[in-house]
Design a protein around this motif. Structure first.
Motif, PDB file in Angstrom:
ATOM      1  N   UNK A 512       0.834  -1.205   0.000  1.00  0.00           N
ATOM      2  CA  UNK A 512       0.000   0.000   0.000  1.00  0.00           C
ATOM      3  C   UNK A 512       0.870   1.256   0.000  1.00  0.00           C
ATOM      4  N   UNK A 513       0.459   2.227  -0.817  1.00  0.00           N
ATOM      5  CA  UNK A 513       1.175   3.500  -0.866  1.00  0.00           C
ATOM      6  C   UNK A 513       0.927   4.281   0.424  1.00  0.00           C
ATOM      7  N   UNK A 514       1.976   4.988   0.874  1.00  0.00           N
ATOM      8  CA  UNK A 514       1.879   5.752   2.120  1.00  0.00           C
ATOM      9  C   UNK A 514       2.486   7.136   1.896  1.00  0.00           C
ATOM     10  N   UNK A 557       7.775   9.141  -9.055  1.00  0.00           N
ATOM     11  CA  UNK A 557       8.273   7.876  -8.515  1.00  0.00           C
ATOM     12  C   UNK A 557       7.297   7.277  -7.520  1.00  0.00           C
ATOM     13  N   UNK A 558       6.600   8.132  -6.801  1.00  0.00           N
ATOM     14  CA  UNK A 558       5.606   7.672  -5.836  1.00  0.00           C
ATOM     15  C   UNK A 558       4.343   7.182  -6.531  1.00  0.00           C
ATOM     16  N   UNK A 559       3.971   7.850  -7.615  1.00  0.00           N
ATOM     17  CA  UNK A 559       2.702   7.543  -8.280  1.00  0.00           C
ATOM     18  C   UNK A 559       2.756   6.271  -9.118  1.00  0.00           C
ATOM     19  N   UNK A 560       3.941   5.876  -9.575  1.00  0.00           N
ATOM     20  CA  UNK A 560       4.070   4.714 -10.441  1.00  0.00           C
ATOM     21  C   UNK A 560       3.589   3.460  -9.711  1.00  0.00           C
ATOM     22  N   UNK A 561       2.567   2.803 -10.274  1.00  0.00           N
ATOM     23  CA  UNK A 561       1.945   1.671  -9.592  1.00  0.00           C
ATOM     24  C   UNK A 561       2.822   0.427  -9.602  1.00  0.00           C
ATOM     25  N   UNK A 580      -2.852  13.293  -4.373  1.00  0.00           N
ATOM     26  CA  UNK A 580      -2.334  11.947  -4.136  1.00  0.00           C
ATOM     27  C   UNK A 580      -3.480  10.989  -3.832  1.00  0.00           C
ATOM     28  N   UNK A 581      -4.604  11.122  -4.551  1.00  0.00           N
ATOM     29  CA  UNK A 581      -5.778  10.333  -4.203  1.00  0.00           C
ATOM     30  C   UNK A 581      -5.614   8.852  -4.544  1.00  0.00           C
ATOM     31  N   UNK A 582      -4.561   8.492  -5.294  1.00  0.00           N
ATOM     32  CA  UNK A 582      -4.309   7.079  -5.553  1.00  0.00           C
ATOM     33  C   UNK A 582      -3.816   6.375  -4.285  1.00  0.00           C
ATOM     34  N   UNK A 583      -3.516   7.152  -3.255  1.00  0.00           N
ATOM     35  CA  UNK A 583      -3.030   6.641  -1.972  1.00  0.00           C
ATOM     36  C   UNK A 583      -4.111   6.880  -0.918  1.00  0.00           C
ATOM     37  N   UNK A 584      -4.228   5.990   0.075  1.00  0.00           N
ATOM     38  CA  UNK A 584      -5.232   6.225   1.117  1.00  0.00           C
ATOM     39  C   UNK A 584      -4.657   6.085   2.528  1.00  0.00           C
ATOM     40  N   UNK A 585      -3.334   5.976   2.636  1.00  0.00           N
ATOM     41  CA  UNK A 585      -2.679   5.965   3.942  1.00  0.00           C
ATOM     42  C   UNK A 585      -1.881   7.258   4.105  1.00  0.00           C
ATOM     43  N   UNK A 610     -11.684   9.226  -4.631  1.00  0.00           N
ATOM     44  CA  UNK A 610     -11.051   8.333  -3.651  1.00  0.00           C
ATOM     45  C   UNK A 610     -11.998   7.175  -3.342  1.00  0.00           C
ATOM     46  N   UNK A 611     -11.519   5.960  -3.486  1.00  0.00           N
ATOM     47  CA  UNK A 611     -12.385   4.794  -3.349  1.00  0.00           C
ATOM     48  C   UNK A 611     -12.206   4.047  -2.034  1.00  0.00           C
ATOM     49  N   UNK A 612     -11.278   4.509  -1.199  1.00  0.00           N
ATOM     50  CA  UNK A 612     -10.998   3.800   0.047  1.00  0.00           C
ATOM     51  C   UNK A 612     -11.140   4.751   1.228  1.00  0.00           C
TER      52      UNK A 612
END
Length: 977
Positions: A512-514, A557-561, A580-585, A610-612
């Protein structure tokens, strides 16, 4: 005849709609042309000017500036200027110098090309007619300018864009809460203004950290190419004004606000729109006006349209909020006291709107509504609503109209749009996870001494050079500031348990992205180093000391899945603007001192889409000032559960008391209790008054749904796919089906040059007609009627000569061979300034006329499609011979067709005027009624609308038809080859 001389008449090859131009001046380098009918001036290179000299021959009918006409018999030339000789309407012999030709004259380019044997392919002619037809439809669609961008169809965003962009000179504050899409709203407004011609040049000022994000968003979502300007780029322009380098200029506020010379250059340019992001950073007080505010204020004095963007309009207090409104309309917002008094009145209006929902009911509800209405039309609606004789439909209609009038006529709703999350809905849950840690010895030693010795705080402030209460809350910063202490020899991240705590959390969270945010830049840098040394983890750092390229590289670098890093460490700057909505932490390594900054942090993740649930992780040291700060946020104002927009007021009221209580448990409990009471009181007061009015006015759902419906109409238009497929084939673009409704568009060797996104020798791009697929894939473009490729192909056809002549053979058993037919397409021509957006009422309208060789009109008997599918092509050499042999007959048919077409013009003009008057008269009446009650309707807005109506009325009245395209059809026997 190719040399330029002042007074000569020329037309633009690429912008025929400009009308007849006059050479103003010329030299070896450039030529300047005035197009009087459209009030436009153009300067071209003398060697490559896209201009065609206008020269008339014997038999041509020309018009003078005074309105009289002359049939040309002869001409003479002197000093490069032509004088035409012929008879006027009275049969008198007259002369007409070309300088006296009417600017609104039409040119039958198709006629001239046809009679000289220049013919195009039949499929080109077909595409030209269909282009006119589709352009006419699309230009009148209410969603024009909003359907093309690659965005979700979110009601409040589309409502704001539609409401603001339809104004002649919009000046508004976009103040939606964090994550509700202010950047998208601004992009939609800009896109529509550009597409409709209401704006041509825009200056976009954003914080340095957001320049590349804006650059990418405008290109990816709106297909708008902007010029990013900085000092290096400016120096490359030498002595020239760098702000003239493009139509859309994007610049860093940090750079511009610090350089008076560059400010003067920006202010010297003509802009149609100014966009300022993060406008709450514009500093103003009675004692000091910040350079940013001063610069924007000067620009605002000359730029007609202004969009100010801020998620926290009152972050710096009500007075600062008032000054931002003052940038939009200094006449309206001239007195802070008046503004404050007006705000107190909003509670009555909000209560009246609530009472509307209960009517017909208690008499007190009717009185509550009656107390805030003053217009006769509003009183009539109230009578209808309260009457026992009204049926349900009448009451519903009256209630809706009266509600809209109250929202229109009271408050700042016309200049400020603010949607809240609770109003929009659909946002994820927020979850707070607090971990209590024991402070290390170095921190604990200082905290213990502070608790025992009241004077030690003063000593600590002097010794560390830090401010209060930062020295208490940010213990690692304090530790670094006391580096001379022999007990502080180790780097802070080696002794701080929050670093190992974070490593453990990252391990637990797996892939999970943080996002980690810390208050101080040095803290972020040290934390990144600690994660690398202690845990072998690569953690890019994002802070204000990095260049823009370095910041973007870290964010990417952070966004790359697939190959990106798990964690990004940001200083406080990471909590503004970035998405940074691709991240939820979210890890808040420490807490900011201002509630609005706390909300900014959370808002980087908690956004539309945001889905989470948002997982907020906060480590605090037990019995420390940081722990007490967290309790104030959590227990005093529910700061972690949802945004409420009261942070500035709360901090102004209790910030000092909080700072004093960070070392006093008993005092803290008192501050928390007082904060809670204040918070609940202000929340109730706000919800009852202005914010409720703003929320009600920020999205009128019926209007929003109407816009969405119009966009769906364009998205699902079956003709779009057929048209683009035909156009791509003719323009030489190869299309390869990749599956999943995605196709790869590539330039073929025969492709016509200059198509957007397509360069010969390069691979092209992937595209889809599906909005959903385009939103799901950043690498796939959304094909629409507004896509740059579609617009460019249509413009090439409509503004050029492509397909305006053709010759075809018709085989039909019931028609003898050797017969001649002429199919002519006339187009309305109505020169008017682009800013009027004439096309919404009268886009170029096609009038088709089909004549047989005797002049009989067959238009109603034979359709365009029915005829086209039975035609056969003919070689160009044969076509030229056929035209030459029927030259005189064709001239007669062309003249006859013009007479037939002119019969259609009055009804076209009348319908356009009806559409214009219906729309503008209603809007003008509404604004005039508003102006009597709501001073946010500017007088210059009313004047501009009246002038717009008068100018449009005159322009539409002057509409003429011009021959746009002609196809000669020759019948052949069935057995002929």
């Amino acid at each position: 005849m190719s040399d330029f001389s002042p007074g000569q008449r020329w037309i633009s090859d690429g912008e025929a709609e400009l009308g007849l131009g006059t050479i103003l001046n010329c030299d070896n380098r450039s030529v300047t042309v005035l197009f009087g009918a459209s009030q436009e001036t153009r300067t071209y290179s003398s060697r490559q000017a896209p201009l065609t000299r206008v020269v008339f021959g014997s038999g041509d009918r020309i018009q003078s500036t005074d309105g009289w006409h002359l049939i040309v018999d002869d001409s003479k030339e002197a000093n490069g200027l032509i004088t035409y000789i012929g008879e006027n309407e009275q049969g008198e012999l007259c002369e007409l110098p070309e300088a006296k030709l009417a600017d609104t004259m039409q040119f039958d380019q198709a006629r001239d090309r046809l009679l000289t044997g220049q013919v195009d392919r039949n499929d080109w002619f077909d595409l030209r007619f269909r282009t006119l037809h589709h352009h006419h439809r699309v230009e009148q669609n209410p969603a024009l300018g909003l359907a093309g961008p690659r965005v979700d169809l979110i009601p409040h965003q589309l409502y704001i864009a539609d409401e603001v962009a339809r104004r002649p000179s919009p000046r508004v504050l976009l103040a939606d809460e964090v994550g509700l899409g202010k950047t998208i709203e601004a992009g939609l407004i800009l896109h529509r203004l550009l597409l409709t011609g209401r704006a041509e040049r825009a200056l976009i000022l954003v914080p340095a950290s957001l320049t590349h994000q804006w650059l990418v968003e405008l290109l990816r979502r709106f297909s708008l190419e902007v010029t990013l300007l900085d000092e290096q780029q400016s120096l490359a322009h030498g002595d020239a004004n760098p702000f003239e380098a493009g139509q859309l200029i994007l610049a860093s506020q940090d750079w511009l606000f610090a350089d008076p010379h560059r400010q003067a250059q920006a202010e010297a340019c003509d802009w149609d729109l100014l966009i300022v992001d993060e406008a709450h950073h514009l500093e103003w007080s009675e004692e000091r006006v910040g350079p940013g505010y001063a610069c924007v204020e000067r620009l605002a004095g000359s730029v007609p349209g202004i969009l100010l963007l801020t998620a926290t309009p009152e972050q710096m207090g009500q007075e600062s909020h008032f000054t931002r409104l003052r940038l939009l309309d200094p006449d309206r917002y001239h007195s802070l006291a008046d503004f404050q008094e007006e705000e107190r009145h909003y509670i009555e209006v909000a209560e009246a709107i609530d009472a509307l929902e209960r009517l017909p009911g208690q008499e007190e509800d009717r009185q509550r509504v009656a107390a805030v209405i003053h217009e006769a039309d509003s009183q009539a609606l109230l009578d209808t609503l309260a009457s026992s004789e009204s049926d349900a439909a009448q009451r519903d209609a009256a209630r809706d109209q009266l509600r809209d009038q109250l929202l229109d006529r009271h408050g700042t709703g016309r200049v400020m749009f603010r949607n809240s999350r609770r109003h929009v809905g659909g946002f994820p849950e927020r979850r707070l996870h607090v971990d209590h840690l024991e402070p290390p010895a170095a921190y604990r030693r200082v905290l213990r001494r502070l608790s025992r010795d009241e004077d030690y705080l003063d000593e600590l402030l002097i010794e560390s050079g830090l401010d209060h209460p930062e020295v208490l809350v940010y213990l690692d910063t304090m530790y670094r500031a006391l580096a001379n202490d022999p007990l502080n020899a180790e780097p802070w991240w080696q002794i701080d348990p929050r670093v190992t705590w974070l490593l453990e959390r990252l391990t637990e969270l797996g892939d999970d992205k943080v996002l980690v945010i810390a208050h101080d830049r040095e803290t972020a840098i040290g934390l990144s180093e600690g994660l690398r040394v202690l845990g072998g983890m690569h953690a890019p750092v994002f802070h204000e000391g990095l260049s823009l390229v370095e910041r973007d590289r870290a964010a990417a670098a952070f966004a790359d899945e697939e190959e990106g890093c798990q964690v990004l460490v940001c200083s406080e700057i990471g909590s503004e603007g970035r998405n940074f909505q691709f991240c939820h932490h979210l890890v808040m390594f420490d807490l900011p001192l201002h509630p609005d900054q706390l909300e900014q942090r959370i808002g980087r993740l908690d956004r539309i889409g945001q889905r989470h649930p948002i997982e907020m992780h906060v480590p605090v040291f037990t019995d420390s000032p940081g722990e007490r700060l967290l309790r104030w946020y959590r227990d005093g104002m529910d700061a972690f559960s949802a945004p409420h927009g009261l942070g500035s007021d709360i901090y102004a009221a209790f910030g000092d008391a909080l700072a004093d209580a960070l070392l006093d448990e008993e005092a803290l409990e008192e501050v928390i209790d007082e904060t809670r009471s204040f918070f609940e009181s202000r929340l109730a007061e706000r919800d009852a008054g202005r914010n409720r009015l703003l929320e009600l006015n920020a999205c009128r759902h019926e209007r929003a749904e109407a816009v969405i419906s119009s966009i769906h109409e364009l998205d699902t238009d079956r003709a779009l796919r057929r048209y683009i497929d035909q156009a791509l084939d003719i323009f030489g673009v190869d299309s390869q089906d990749l599956g999943g409704d995605i196709q790869l568009l590539q330039p073929s060797p025969q492709m016509l040059d200059g198509l957007p996104g397509l360069v010969k020798g390069e691979e092209g791009f992937s595209a889809t007609f599906s909005r959903e697929r385009a939103l799901a894939r950043d690498d796939v473009q959304h094909l629409s009627w507004e896509h740059p490729l579609t617009r460019e192909m249509m413009a090439r056809i409509l503004e050029g000569s492509m397909g305006n002549t053709a010759l075809a053979l018709l085989k039909h058993p019931s028609i003898p061979g050797g017969r001649l037919m002429a199919e002519l397409v006339f187009r309305t021509h109505c020169p008017a300034p682009k800013r009027l957006h004439l096309n919404r009422f009268l886009p170029p309208t096609a009038v088709r006329v089909l004549l047989d060789e005797s002049g009989a009109n067959l238009t109603d008997k034979i359709s365009f499609s029915g005829l086209s599918k039975n035609l056969n092509k003919v070689k160009k050499a044969v076509a030229r011979d056929l035209i030459k042999s029927r030259h005189d007959q064709l001239r007669e048919l062309l003249d006859r067709a013009e007479t037939e077409a002119e019969r259609e013009l009055p009804s076209i003009v009348e319908a356009a005027q009806d559409r214009m008057r219906t729309a503008l008269d209603a809007e003008l009446a509404r604004l005039e009624a508003l102006a009597r009650r709501n001073p946010s309707v500017r007088e210059d807005e009313l004047t501009a609308l009246r002038d717009e109506r008068a100018t449009l009325d005159a322009a539409i009245e002057g509409t003429r038809l011009r021959l746009d395209a002609v196809r000669v059809i020759v019948t052949v026997d069935e057995d002929s080859r």
